[in-house]
Every structure is written in structure tokens, then in C-alpha cells.
Design a protein around this motif. Structure first.
Motif, PDB file in Angstrom:
ATOM      1  N   VAL A 129       8.307  -2.969   5.664  1.00  0.00           N
ATOM      2  CA  VAL A 129       7.862  -3.025   4.271  1.00  0.00           C
ATOM      3  C   VAL A 129       9.101  -3.095   3.386  1.00  0.00           C
ATOM      4  N   THR A 130       9.107  -4.049   2.444  1.00  0.00           N
ATOM      5  CA  THR A 130      10.297  -4.236   1.603  1.00  0.00           C
ATOM      6  C   THR A 130      10.034  -4.185   0.104  1.00  0.00           C
ATOM      7  N   SER A 131       8.783  -4.251  -0.338  1.00  0.00           N
ATOM      8  CA  SER A 131       8.549  -4.250  -1.787  1.00  0.00           C
ATOM      9  C   SER A 131       8.432  -2.824  -2.320  1.00  0.00           C
ATOM     10  N   HIS A 132       8.801  -2.669  -3.583  1.00  0.00           N
ATOM     11  CA  HIS A 132       8.762  -1.350  -4.223  1.00  0.00           C
ATOM     12  C   HIS A 132       7.350  -0.772  -4.208  1.00  0.00           C
ATOM     13  N   ALA A 133       6.357  -1.575  -4.558  1.00  0.00           N
ATOM     14  CA  ALA A 133       4.976  -1.089  -4.633  1.00  0.00           C
ATOM     15  C   ALA A 133       4.458  -0.674  -3.262  1.00  0.00           C
ATOM     16  N   LEU A 134       4.706  -1.486  -2.234  1.00  0.00           N
ATOM     17  CA  LEU A 134       4.210  -1.156  -0.893  1.00  0.00           C
ATOM     18  C   LEU A 134       4.955   0.028  -0.282  1.00  0.00           C
ATOM     19  N   VAL A 135       6.240   0.141  -0.556  1.00  0.00           N
ATOM     20  CA  VAL A 135       6.994   1.297  -0.074  1.00  0.00           C
ATOM     21  C   VAL A 135       6.377   2.585  -0.615  1.00  0.00           C
ATOM     22  N   ARG A 136       6.108   2.621  -1.905  1.00  0.00           N
ATOM     23  CA  ARG A 136       5.488   3.812  -2.494  1.00  0.00           C
ATOM     24  C   ARG A 136       4.095   4.059  -1.916  1.00  0.00           C
ATOM     25  N   GLU A 137       3.367   2.980  -1.680  1.00  0.00           N
ATOM     26  CA  GLU A 137       2.017   3.121  -1.138  1.00  0.00           C
ATOM     27  C   GLU A 137       2.043   3.740   0.260  1.00  0.00           C
ATOM     28  N   VAL A 138       2.932   3.241   1.115  1.00  0.00           N
ATOM     29  CA  VAL A 138       3.022   3.770   2.477  1.00  0.00           C
ATOM     30  C   VAL A 138       3.487   5.221   2.463  1.00  0.00           C
TER      31      VAL A 138
ATOM     32  N   ASP B 172      13.916  -4.693  -5.683  1.00  0.00           N
ATOM     33  CA  ASP B 172      12.740  -5.551  -5.818  1.00  0.00           C
ATOM     34  C   ASP B 172      12.676  -6.122  -7.244  1.00  0.00           C
ATOM     35  N   PRO B 173      12.776  -7.464  -7.407  1.00  0.00           N
ATOM     36  CA  PRO B 173      12.741  -8.041  -8.759  1.00  0.00           C
ATOM     37  C   PRO B 173      11.394  -7.884  -9.441  1.00  0.00           C
ATOM     38  N   ALA B 174      10.346  -7.587  -8.674  1.00  0.00           N
ATOM     39  CA  ALA B 174       9.042  -7.342  -9.284  1.00  0.00           C
ATOM     40  C   ALA B 174       9.023  -6.010 -10.025  1.00  0.00           C
ATOM     41  N   ARG B 175       9.970  -5.124  -9.697  1.00  0.00           N
ATOM     42  CA  ARG B 175      10.021  -3.816 -10.368  1.00  0.00           C
ATOM     43  C   ARG B 175      11.244  -3.669 -11.267  1.00  0.00           C
ATOM     44  N   PHE B 176      12.364  -4.258 -10.859  1.00  0.00           N
ATOM     45  CA  PHE B 176      13.608  -4.099 -11.621  1.00  0.00           C
ATOM     46  C   PHE B 176      14.142  -5.479 -12.002  1.00  0.00           C
ATOM     47  N   ALA B 177      14.262  -5.725 -13.292  1.00  0.00           N
ATOM     48  CA  ALA B 177      14.818  -6.996 -13.756  1.00  0.00           C
ATOM     49  C   ALA B 177      16.282  -7.104 -13.335  1.00  0.00           C
ATOM     50  N   ASP B 178      16.670  -8.298 -12.875  1.00  0.00           N
ATOM     51  CA  ASP B 178      18.053  -8.554 -12.460  1.00  0.00           C
ATOM     52  C   ASP B 178      18.540  -7.422 -11.548  1.00  0.00           C
ATOM     53  N   PRO B 179      17.846  -7.187 -10.430  1.00  0.00           N
ATOM     54  CA  PRO B 179      18.091  -5.980  -9.633  1.00  0.00           C
ATOM     55  C   PRO B 179      19.454  -5.910  -8.974  1.00  0.00           C
TER      56      PRO B 179
END
Length: 391
Positions: free
Chosen positions: A41-50, A308-315
Motif C-alpha cells: 500500500v502506497t497512498s496516504h488514504a489507504l495507509v491510514r485505512e489499513v 502522496d501528491p493526492a494529499r500533499f501538494a508538491d510533495p
């Protein structure tokens, strides 16, 4: 997609996670070194979910590790090793310890952290105009703080500091790891016995008044001492390296130490010194349109989630003014790091104090010559040579 966990960083980019982490979908199949077919798992949202889902277990006897030589036993953990337990066993220990690590109590420690930091900075300055920041600052500050908090005599640190490093070295000889574990355990057993006989006003002394057994106390001390020694030390050293390699960001912190809290969260996000954690499905779980089968291990990439660019702009940009408080550098869910407030206090005190005490501080070697801890589970630097102009 089925592949091994990416671990190789791009040459010349010591602060960036392996690029191959970002060529995969947020949930992808992962082949483990022992042949197990699990997930990454690599996305911010899925990491928190797991990490927040009780259907995923932290127990080591159920898991598979994604890299060869990663430290950590495969059997059930002994009493007191709460970080490797699920609820309700984990809940019992966590409740006992949470009161010792409140935000208010950690902030109250700030004055003592300032004294310890000032003493080490003064010693560093007296030593000339060069130093290794790892041995001069990054190792001794968290070591002294965690020793005082637990009630471990700081002068005894030589008896466990080197052994603690052996427990996080990738590919270490199992016999050496067993010897290191035995040495630390034996030391703590003697310390717990002494506190039973004459309780002291510190964390371990307080816990001797609870219903915990000696074995539980020793193992709790082991977990807290190990975490307090290595993680904050590496974050402090790597954070200093990142600032020295980003002079505009360093100038922001030097000009306004009041941004320290925000700056530290951004450094935690940007650097993510813990490369991964793992969970094992206790039952079939549907996630992102895929079926995670009971018994399959899921590796959660902390660095990928924090970039994750979906959570942090210009990560991939270090921005000390960023609001990065939602990072997962301390994990998430019931196993979120118990000592995170202590780590924050140490970093928020030490980094501004360092850069303001030494206005001309710079690397004493090219950045490409800094020895990175690629042989350790926790990322950082082995040494950080710095220099400055004497006033």
C-alpha cells in the motif's frame, strides 16, 4: 503487478524514497522474500485505512517481512511487548502508559530538553570548529532524555547503546542479535529489581507500583528505551542534514525559531525514516476493489504515503511552512507512536538551537560523501561531519 519491495534510492537524492514506489498503483501485489504473495500500500488514504482497521493484525507470528534480513522475531512476543500486540492485550498496556506521555507532560519536559541541548552545543563549540553531529548531538540528546524519563542511569548508556544498534541492523548475525538482546534484557532486569526494592520517581519506578510483572516491566522498558534511543537520534541527524542541504529552508528556521513545530512536522513528512510497517489480514478484506485474503500480509509504505501528491501538494519539495500535520511518520490508529510528543519536543528544541547557535554551520564534506544508513532498518546517517567559523 507483482514485484519485490523497492528499496534502492536514487544516487544523489538521499532524502527521497525509492522512485519505484511511485510507479505502482496505490494497492498492488507484492512478492515477499520467503515466497509469500501479499500486498503493498502506497497512498496516504489507504495507509491510514489499513492502519486503522482492526481486521489487520500487527502480531509478528502472522506476518511476512518484505525485505531480507529485517530484524524482528517470527513467534509470539513475550508479555509487555505491546507494540506487537493487537487489542485487547495492546489496550491494557497502552492505557497504563498513555498518562506518562501526554502532550502536557512532554511540554513540561521542554525545559530539561533545552538544558541538555545547551550543554551538548556548548561542548561541541568548545571542541573546536568541526564535529560529527551524530556523536556530538543526535545520539546523546535523545539518549539522555529517555534515560531520565525511564529512570535509567545515563552513565550506563554504554551498556546498551551499541547493543540497541545491533537490533536494527539489516542482515545482522542472529547470534549477535540474540547476544545484544540478552545483554539489554539482563541490564533492565537488574534495574527493575532495584526499583522494586526502592521505587524511584520516574516512569519505570511508577510502573513498579502497578500490577505489572517483572517480565512485563523489563519488556516495556526494552521497547521504550530502544524506540527513544534510535528513532529520534536518526531523525535529528537526518533533519539537520536536510536543512544544511536546503539553505533557504534553514534560513527560515534560523530567522524564526517560532516555526519549529511546523518545521518539524514537515521534516518528519519529508524524511520518513521508518520505511514500512506490516499488517496481516485476520479475515478477507475488500480494499480498493481488491480482495485481501485472510493470512495475507500487507506492507504499508510510510515514505510513499508521506509523498502522496493526492494529499500533499508538491510533495517532493521541503517546505517548512507547509501544514504537514496529517503525515503518517508516527503511524496511525491504535499503534500510532506512543512517544511522538516526546520526539517532537526534542526535535523542536534541538534543531532551532543548533542552527541559531552556529550561524555559519555547514557540511564539512560534500553531501554525496555523507554515509547513509542503508544497512539499517531505520534510515539516517552514520556520521554527519560539519564545520563553522569560530567567533
Amino acid at each position: 503487478m507483482t514485484a519485490a519491495l523497492p528499496t534502492v534510492r536514487t544516487a544523489g537524492r538521499p532524502f527521497d524514497p525509492p522512485e519505484d514506489l511511485f510507479t505502482r498503483p496505490p494497492l498492488s501485489r507484492l512478492t515477499y522474500p520467503d515466497g509469500h504473495e501479499g500486498w503493498l500500500v502506497t497512498s496516504h488514504a489507504l495507509v491510514r485505512e489499513v492502519l486503522a482497521d482492526p481486521r489487520f493484525s500487527v502480531r509478528p507470528e502472522l506476518r511476512h517481512l518484505p525485505i531480507l534480513g529485517a530484524p524482528g522475531g517470527a513467534g509470539p512476543v513475550p508479555p509487555g511487548v505491546f507494540t506487537a500486540m493487537d487489542a485487547p492485550e495492546h489496550t491494557r498496556y497502552r492505557r497504563l502508559l498513555t498518562g506518562q506521555f501526554t502532550v502536557r507532560r512532554m511540554r513540561a519536559l521542554a525545559g530539561r530538553v533545552e538544558e541538555i541541548t545547551a550543554a551538548h552545543l556548548e561542548a561541541m563549540e568548545r571542541g573546536g570548529d568541526t564535529a560529527d553531529l551524530v556523536t556530538a548531538l543526535a545520539l546523546p540528546i535523545p539518549a539522555q532524555v529517555i534515560c531520565e524519563l525511564l529512570g535509567v542511569p545515563y552513565e550506563d548508556k554504554a551498556q546498551f547503546q551499541d547493543q540497541a544498534l545491533a537490533l536494527v541492523r539489516l542482515g545482522a548475525d542472529p547470534a549477535q542479535q540474540a547476544a545484544a538482546y540478552g545483554a539489554i534484557y539482563g541490564y533492565l532486569a537488574g534495574l527493575v529489581a532495584a526499583k522494586r526494592a526502592a521505587p524511584t520517581d520516574d516512569l519505570l519506578g511508577d510502573l513498579t507500583r502497578s500490577d505489572l510483572t517483572d517480565e512485563e516491566l523489563i519488556n516495556i522498558g526494552f521497547v521504550l528505551l530502544g524506540a527513544g534511543l534510535d528513532t529520534t537520534a536518526n531523525m535529528l541527524a537526518l533533519g539537520a542534514f536536510a536543512l544544511l542541504d536546503h539553505p533557504a529552508q534553514l534560513a527560515l528556521l534560523r530567522a524564526d525559531p517560532g516555526i519549529a513545530a511546523q518545521a518539524v512536522d514537515e521534516l518528519l513528512r519529508y524524511l520518513s525514516i521508518i520505511p514500512f510497517t506490516v499488517r496481516t489480514a485476520l479475515e478477507d478484506v475488500d480494499l480498493q476493489g481488491e480482495r485481501i485474503e485472510a493470512g495475507q500480509t500487507v506492507t504499508v509504505s510510510i515514505p510513499a504515503a508521506n509523498r502522496d501528491p493526492a494529499r500533499f501538494a508538491d510533495p517532493d519539495t521541503l517546505d517548512l511552512l507547509r501544514e504537514a500535520g496529517s503525515h503518517v511518520a508516527f503511524g496511525h490508529g491504535i499503534h500510532q507512536c506512543l512517544g511522538q510528543q516526546l520526539a517532537r519536543v526534542e526535535l523542536q528544541v534541538a534543531l532551532p538551537a543548533l542552527v541559531t547557535r552556529f550561524p555559519s554551520l555547514r557540511l564539512a564534506v560534500p553531501a554525496t560523501d555523507v554515509a547513509m544508513r542503508t544497512d539499517m532498518l531505520i534510515y539516517g546517517v552514520h556520521a554527519l561531519p560539519v564545520t563553522w567559523h569560530r567567533s
